[in-house]
Design an enzyme around this catalytic site. Structure first.
Site: not given
Ligand code: SIN
Length: 170
Positions: A8, A10-11, A83
């Site tokens: 999942f 989210y960013g 990440e």
């Molecule tokens: C994500 O996008 O789920 C993790 C945070 C990011 O890489 O911005």
């Protein structure tokens, strides 16, 4: 047997999809909220001048919308590297909009005990920090604006992200 797994995002994982996937689904997770509280040494800032990117904080009944990807196990090598600056994998229930079911999914969360964590600040301070930060993946402002736009396309309004967008666009 190693299986396909839902991840999942989210960013930036919502809008920067530089990995192969088997399936993509709009989705949400319960009990988490986004915050620009994680430092970025390797994408939107540098070790000397970190940028600010999103992590998740536990938050009661909150719902965080995003995008889930079904991936082959070998794709984790790429995602773990992307990440690597303070994020760890956690498994949580992920609700898939179209099928209306919860599946087990992986989220990358940066907890407050990681070396790059920056923590909370006033929104105006967060906006100023984001507006002056740049890194190998581009400007921190682009990260924020692309996330705000991607959330709008999902039909989501995130008070934290969209308030920062307003401060940076104003
Ligand atoms: C994500 O996008 O789920 C993790 C945070 C990011 O890489 O911005």
């Amino acid at each position: 047997m190693v299986e396909q797994t839902w991840v999942f995002g989210y960013g930036s994982l919502i809008y920067k999809v530089d990995f192969p996937y088997v399936e993509r689904a709009t989705a949400s997770i319960r009990g988490w909220e986004r915050r620009f509280w994680q430092g970025s040494h390797d994408h939107r800032g540098t070790p000397c001048a970190p940028g600010r990117v999103v992590t998740l904080i536990p938050s009661g009944a909150a719902v965080c919308r995003g995008v889930a990807y079904l991936i082959e196990p070998e794709v984790f090598e790429h995602l773990d590297h992307r990440e690597k600056n303070g994020y760890e994998r956690h498994t949580v229930p992920v609700f898939l909009d179209d099928s209306g079911v919860d599946v087990h999914g992986v989220i990358y969360v940066a907890r407050e005990d990681n070396h790059a964590y920056l923590g909370p600040a006033e929104l105006t301070e967060l906006a100023a920090h984001i507006s002056r930060s740049h890194g190998p993946s581009g400007s921190n402002t682009d990260y924020l604006l692309q996330l705000a736009e991607a959330l709008r396309e999902l039909g989501d309004y995130d008070p934290h992200v969209h308030a920062l967008e307003a401060l940076l666009s104003g």
